[in-house]
Write a protein that holds these residues in place. Structure first.
Motif, PDB file in Angstrom:
ATOM      1  N   THR A  58       0.231   4.601  -4.006  1.00 38.00           N
ATOM      2  CA  THR A  58      -0.372   4.964  -2.720  1.00 38.00           C
ATOM      3  C   THR A  58      -1.839   4.574  -2.671  1.00 38.00           C
ATOM      4  O   THR A  58      -2.364   4.177  -1.617  1.00 38.00           O
ATOM      5  N   VAL A  61      -2.351   1.010  -1.590  1.00 38.32           N
ATOM      6  CA  VAL A  61      -2.160   0.881  -0.143  1.00 38.32           C
ATOM      7  C   VAL A  61      -3.404   1.382   0.594  1.00 38.32           C
ATOM      8  O   VAL A  61      -3.872   0.750   1.561  1.00 38.32           O
ATOM      9  N   LEU A  62      -3.950   2.512   0.143  1.00 38.67           N
ATOM     10  CA  LEU A  62      -5.144   3.058   0.789  1.00 38.67           C
ATOM     11  C   LEU A  62      -6.332   2.115   0.643  1.00 38.67           C
ATOM     12  O   LEU A  62      -7.060   1.864   1.618  1.00 38.67           O
ATOM     13  N   VAL A  64      -6.425  -1.197   0.070  1.00 39.06           N
ATOM     14  CA  VAL A  64      -6.263  -2.418   0.872  1.00 39.06           C
ATOM     15  C   VAL A  64      -6.331  -2.091   2.358  1.00 39.06           C
ATOM     16  O   VAL A  64      -6.879  -2.866   3.155  1.00 39.06           O
ATOM     17  N   GLY A  65      -5.803  -0.932   2.744  1.00 37.16           N
ATOM     18  CA  GLY A  65      -5.875  -0.522   4.152  1.00 37.16           C
ATOM     19  C   GLY A  65      -7.309  -0.323   4.611  1.00 37.16           C
ATOM     20  O   GLY A  65      -7.680  -0.731   5.722  1.00 37.16           O
ATOM     21  N   LEU A  66      -8.126   0.297   3.767  1.00 39.74           N
ATOM     22  CA  LEU A  66      -9.537   0.476   4.110  1.00 39.74           C
ATOM     23  C   LEU A  66     -10.249  -0.870   4.227  1.00 39.74           C
ATOM     24  O   LEU A  66     -11.092  -1.066   5.115  1.00 39.74           O
ATOM     25  N   LEU A  68      -8.883  -3.643   5.167  1.00 39.46           N
ATOM     26  CA  LEU A  68      -8.419  -4.276   6.398  1.00 39.46           C
ATOM     27  C   LEU A  68      -9.120  -3.704   7.628  1.00 39.46           C
ATOM     28  O   LEU A  68      -9.609  -4.447   8.479  1.00 39.46           O
ATOM     29  N   VAL A  69      -9.160  -2.367   7.732  1.00 38.36           N
ATOM     30  CA  VAL A  69      -9.656  -1.769   8.974  1.00 38.36           C
ATOM     31  C   VAL A  69     -11.170  -1.702   9.021  1.00 38.36           C
ATOM     32  O   VAL A  69     -11.770  -1.789  10.105  1.00 38.36           O
ATOM     33  N   HIS A  75     -11.529  -9.007   4.475  1.00 41.45           N
ATOM     34  CA  HIS A  75     -10.089  -8.902   4.182  1.00 41.45           C
ATOM     35  C   HIS A  75      -9.416 -10.256   4.339  1.00 41.45           C
ATOM     36  O   HIS A  75      -8.633 -10.680   3.473  1.00 41.45           O
ATOM     37  N   THR A 305      -6.924  11.909   5.651  1.00 39.11           N
ATOM     38  CA  THR A 305      -5.924  11.308   4.763  1.00 39.11           C
ATOM     39  C   THR A 305      -6.255  11.495   3.289  1.00 39.11           C
ATOM     40  O   THR A 305      -5.381  11.852   2.485  1.00 39.11           O
TER      41      THR A 305
END
Length: 330
Positions: A58, A61-62, A64-66, A68-69, A75, A305
């Motif tokens: 997890t 994912v967190l 890479v997600g940070l 990206l956004v 990114h 989150t």
């Protein structure tokens, strides 16, 4: 506030990646160590990570997600440059996930195939992550020096993950498997120490900017605690492993804790070397940051989150703490 938000998101992203490296690192390390042991020990090794390994990912994912956004420009550049090793890492993680479930239900004749898939996926994922890190540190150089450096980092990270995995097994296993884990931990500690030393020497040599950041005065004086603490932690962990191999059992936590501290110190040195760039010598974190309004909204989401992920992680480790039992899906 506008200048602080990118720093906050960089810190959150760094925290997520550090937790991923430590938590998923030990279960990747267990997979790396799987080869060449009896089937009964293989089952115990995989049982030791059974309740944890899926949730550990997890944090990747967190992170890479940070990226990206919060930093969409970086990114695109980073994942575009690392497309092949990222794909290799994902193949490795998929192999692990499939093999983890299929090996338990497979017929006896097929079980070695799934054990091999689990081992191969672990090695591939670990090496790919190290290769990506090495390539990233040198700004995605594709010449011989860049490739050799990335390969060296990949091998060093495999050794570091094996150390984490062996330390975890010392905590979770009993009997002969615990003795095997102590031997693995001792060898992996020396390989990891050599890897840290080699990378510490090679990185300033191949990157003039990092050389300037580390060896100019007065920065050198403030940074000395990192290599000094690394040497002290290495020595303390090596001494503890010697005593544990002679029969002491009260400090089974020391190898795993020592491995974690070594990773944290290496991560701190790397973070200092790279800051403030997200793409080395090209894009700073302020250049790559999303609009301030977007960052404020995403910070609210991250504030909800992150505690939830931390909470269930702590809960899972608390519930399943202790020596591992036999692997069972019934």
């Amino acid at each position: 506030m506008e200048t602080a938000l990118p720093v906050v998101f960089t810190a959150l992203m760094a925290l997520a990646m550090l937790l991923y490296v430590v938590l998923d690192g030990y279960d990747l390390g267990v997979g790396i160590l799987l080869r060449g042991v009896p089937d009964a020990d293989k089952d115990r090794m995989i049982a030791s990570i059974g309740p944890f390994w899926d949730a550990n990912e997890t944090w990747l994912v967190l992170g890479v997600g940070l990226l990206l956004v919060a930093f969409p420009l970086a990114h695109g550049v980073i994942l575009g440059a690392l497309y092949l090793p990222v794909a290799a890492m994902l193949v490795g993680l998929i192999l692990r996930g499939v093999a983890f479930d299929f090996r338990v239900k497979a017929r006896a004749a097929h079980k070695p195939l799934w054990n091999g898939a689990f081992w191969s996926g672990s090695v591939l994922a670990a090496f790919s992550q190290g290769y990506m890190l090495g390539s990233y540190v040198l700004g995605f150089r594709s010449d011989a020096v860049g490739v050799a450096f990335a390969v060296a980092i990949g091998l060093a990270l495999c050794a570091g993950y094996a150390l984490l995995g062996a330390g975890w097994l010392v905590l979770k296993a009993e009997g002969e498997l615990r003795q095997r884990a102590l031997r693995w931990a001792y060898v992996s500690l020396w390989l990891t120490g050599l890897g840290i030393a080699a990378v510490s020497v090679a990185t300033p040599w191949v990157s003039p900017r990092i050389f300037e950041k580390w060896f100019a005065l007065p920065q050198l004086l403030f940074l000395l605690p990192i290599p000094v603490l690394t040497a002290l932690v290495f020595a303390a962990t090596e001494g503890a492993l010697r005593r544990l191999r002679k029969g002491e059992s009260r400090r089974d936590w020391v190898p795993f804790a020592g491995a974690i501290v070594l990773f944290v110190l290496a991560f701190a040195g790397l973070a200092y070397s790279l800051f403030p760039y997200l793409v080395i010598d090209r894009i700073t974190l302020w250049d790559a940051a999303a609009a301030t309004g977007s960052l404020k909204i995403m910070l609210f989401g991250a504030a909800l989150t992150l505690p939830m992920i931390l909470g269930y992680t702590v809960y899972v480790y608390r519930v399943f703490w202790g020596r591992s039992a036999e692997l069972s899906y019934e």
